[in-house]
Design a protein around this motif. Structure first.
Motif, PDB file in Angstrom:
ATOM      1  N   ALA A  78     -17.520  19.753  28.157  1.00 53.63           N
ATOM      2  CA  ALA A  78     -16.809  20.663  29.055  1.00 53.63           C
ATOM      3  C   ALA A  78     -15.963  19.895  30.064  1.00 53.63           C
ATOM      4  N   VAL A  79     -16.528  18.829  30.630  1.00 52.24           N
ATOM      5  CA  VAL A  79     -15.780  18.011  31.591  1.00 52.24           C
ATOM      6  C   VAL A  79     -14.574  17.384  30.902  1.00 52.24           C
ATOM      7  N   ARG A  80     -14.787  16.809  29.739  1.00 54.56           N
ATOM      8  CA  ARG A  80     -13.683  16.152  29.020  1.00 54.56           C
ATOM      9  C   ARG A  80     -12.579  17.140  28.661  1.00 54.56           C
ATOM     10  N   GLN A  81     -12.944  18.344  28.277  1.00 53.91           N
ATOM     11  CA  GLN A  81     -11.928  19.352  27.938  1.00 53.91           C
ATOM     12  C   GLN A  81     -11.055  19.678  29.142  1.00 53.91           C
ATOM     13  N   ILE A  82     -11.661  19.819  30.300  1.00 51.47           N
ATOM     14  CA  ILE A  82     -10.872  20.120  31.500  1.00 51.47           C
ATOM     15  C   ILE A  82      -9.909  18.983  31.805  1.00 51.47           C
ATOM     16  N   VAL A  83     -10.406  17.752  31.783  1.00 48.54           N
ATOM     17  CA  VAL A  83      -9.552  16.605  32.106  1.00 48.54           C
ATOM     18  C   VAL A  83      -8.465  16.417  31.059  1.00 48.54           C
ATOM     19  N   GLU A  84      -8.808  16.548  29.794  1.00 49.53           N
ATOM     20  CA  GLU A  84      -7.885  16.201  28.713  1.00 49.53           C
ATOM     21  C   GLU A  84      -6.950  17.335  28.302  1.00 49.53           C
ATOM     22  N   GLU A  85      -7.310  18.580  28.580  1.00 45.64           N
ATOM     23  CA  GLU A  85      -6.505  19.703  28.095  1.00 45.64           C
ATOM     24  C   GLU A  85      -5.733  20.428  29.189  1.00 45.64           C
ATOM     25  N   ARG A  86      -6.023  20.143  30.441  1.00 41.11           N
ATOM     26  CA  ARG A  86      -5.328  20.812  31.542  1.00 41.11           C
ATOM     27  C   ARG A  86      -4.607  19.776  32.395  1.00 41.11           C
ATOM     28  N   GLN A  87      -3.627  20.239  33.160  1.00 41.67           N
ATOM     29  CA  GLN A  87      -2.901  19.349  34.069  1.00 41.67           C
ATOM     30  C   GLN A  87      -3.018  19.858  35.494  1.00 41.67           C
ATOM     31  N   PHE A  88      -3.214  18.921  36.399  1.00 38.59           N
ATOM     32  CA  PHE A  88      -3.289  19.216  37.822  1.00 38.59           C
ATOM     33  C   PHE A  88      -2.442  18.187  38.545  1.00 38.59           C
ATOM     34  N   SER A  89      -1.895  18.547  39.675  1.00 36.03           N
ATOM     35  CA  SER A  89      -1.187  17.572  40.495  1.00 36.03           C
ATOM     36  C   SER A  89      -2.173  16.690  41.248  1.00 36.03           C
ATOM     37  N   LEU A  90      -3.235  17.307  41.768  1.00 38.70           N
ATOM     38  CA  LEU A  90      -4.157  16.600  42.653  1.00 38.70           C
ATOM     39  C   LEU A  90      -5.527  16.400  42.029  1.00 38.70           C
ATOM     40  N   LEU A  91      -6.150  15.273  42.360  1.00 35.54           N
ATOM     41  CA  LEU A  91      -7.540  15.043  41.956  1.00 35.54           C
ATOM     42  C   LEU A  91      -8.451  16.131  42.525  1.00 35.54           C
ATOM     43  N   GLU A  92      -8.119  16.612  43.716  1.00 36.85           N
ATOM     44  CA  GLU A  92      -8.920  17.651  44.354  1.00 36.85           C
ATOM     45  C   GLU A  92      -8.987  18.911  43.481  1.00 36.85           C
ATOM     46  N   ALA A  93      -7.863  19.301  42.915  1.00 34.60           N
ATOM     47  CA  ALA A  93      -7.826  20.497  42.059  1.00 34.60           C
ATOM     48  C   ALA A  93      -8.580  20.252  40.748  1.00 34.60           C
ATOM     49  N   LEU A  94      -8.451  19.065  40.207  1.00 31.04           N
ATOM     50  CA  LEU A  94      -9.184  18.712  38.988  1.00 31.04           C
ATOM     51  C   LEU A  94     -10.686  18.753  39.251  1.00 31.04           C
ATOM     52  N   ALA A  95     -11.126  18.179  40.356  1.00 26.08           N
ATOM     53  CA  ALA A  95     -12.550  18.186  40.704  1.00 26.08           C
ATOM     54  C   ALA A  95     -13.054  19.617  40.901  1.00 26.08           C
ATOM     55  N   GLU A  96     -12.246  20.448  41.523  1.00 20.49           N
ATOM     56  CA  GLU A  96     -12.639  21.846  41.757  1.00 20.49           C
ATOM     57  C   GLU A  96     -12.813  22.591  40.434  1.00 20.49           C
ATOM     58  N   ALA A  97     -11.917  22.372  39.488  1.00 21.15           N
ATOM     59  CA  ALA A  97     -12.026  23.025  38.175  1.00 21.15           C
ATOM     60  C   ALA A  97     -13.290  22.577  37.442  1.00 21.15           C
ATOM     61  N   ILE A  98     -13.601  21.293  37.544  1.00 18.69           N
ATOM     62  CA  ILE A  98     -14.819  20.778  36.911  1.00 18.69           C
ATOM     63  C   ILE A  98     -16.047  21.405  37.562  1.00 18.69           C
ATOM     64  N   ALA A  99     -16.068  21.454  38.880  1.00 19.47           N
ATOM     65  CA  ALA A  99     -17.213  22.037  39.597  1.00 19.47           C
ATOM     66  C   ALA A  99     -17.403  23.504  39.221  1.00 19.47           C
ATOM     67  N   ARG A 100     -16.314  24.253  39.157  1.00 27.14           N
ATOM     68  CA  ARG A 100     -16.421  25.672  38.765  1.00 27.14           C
ATOM     69  C   ARG A 100     -17.034  25.818  37.386  1.00 27.14           C
ATOM     70  N   ARG A 101     -16.607  24.980  36.452  1.00 27.70           N
ATOM     71  CA  ARG A 101     -17.140  25.057  35.087  1.00 27.70           C
ATOM     72  C   ARG A 101     -18.625  24.690  35.057  1.00 27.70           C
ATOM     73  N   LEU A 102     -19.012  23.658  35.776  1.00 23.87           N
ATOM     74  CA  LEU A 102     -20.405  23.222  35.764  1.00 23.87           C
ATOM     75  C   LEU A 102     -21.333  24.203  36.470  1.00 23.87           C
ATOM     76  N   ARG A 103     -20.790  25.049  37.330  1.00 26.01           N
ATOM     77  CA  ARG A 103     -21.612  26.048  38.039  1.00 26.01           C
ATOM     78  C   ARG A 103     -21.703  27.364  37.289  1.00 26.01           C
ATOM     79  N   GLN A 104     -21.134  27.449  36.098  1.00 25.68           N
ATOM     80  CA  GLN A 104     -21.170  28.716  35.359  1.00 25.68           C
ATOM     81  C   GLN A 104     -22.584  29.142  34.992  1.00 25.68           C
ATOM     82  N   ASP A 105     -23.469  28.214  34.766  1.00 26.34           N
ATOM     83  CA  ASP A 105     -24.862  28.555  34.479  1.00 26.34           C
ATOM     84  C   ASP A 105     -25.525  28.927  35.801  1.00 26.34           C
TER      85      ASP A 105
END
Length: 117
Positions: free
Chosen positions: A60-87
């Protein structure tokens, strides 16, 4: 809560960044994640369904990093956190996203952001 699952040094190749060159050529990212979850059920049952599947989390983490684009590391980290909190069992996450050797003249280290959610 003291229990957690740690995923360290998830190496990905993505196309995020402020500069057009970063978005076109891509670069390496390294992600660490810490998921706070009660591990007692898995510890007593020894069943995967009472924990989280580490491989699925890494994917899941790799898919977010490799398949999406963000300008900022902050936005990338936020997307990863949202995905990991789905459970619903995950009570808190810590995500660190590092960019080794960013395109900053004279800088050979890495930059990183760390968020807690």
């Amino acid at each position: 809560m003291a229990d957690c699952i740690r995923l360290r040094e998830i190496v990905c190749y993505g196309y995020s960044g402020v500069y057009a060159e970063e978005r076109r050529l891509g670069q390496r990212f390294v992600v660490d994640a810490e998921l706070h979850i009660d591990l007692r059920p898995a510890g007593t049952s020894d069943r995967l369904e009472d924990s989280l599947d580490y491989g699925a989390l890494v994917t899941a983490v790799r898919q977010i990093v490799e398949e999406r684009q963000f300008s900022l590391l902050e936005a990338l980290a936020e997307a990863i956190a949202r995905r990991l909190r789905q459970d619903a069992r995950v009570q808190q996450v810590r995500v660190v996203v590092a960019k080794p050797q960013p395109p900053i003249p004279g800088f050979t280290g890495s930059v990183a952001v760390e968020i807690w959610r």
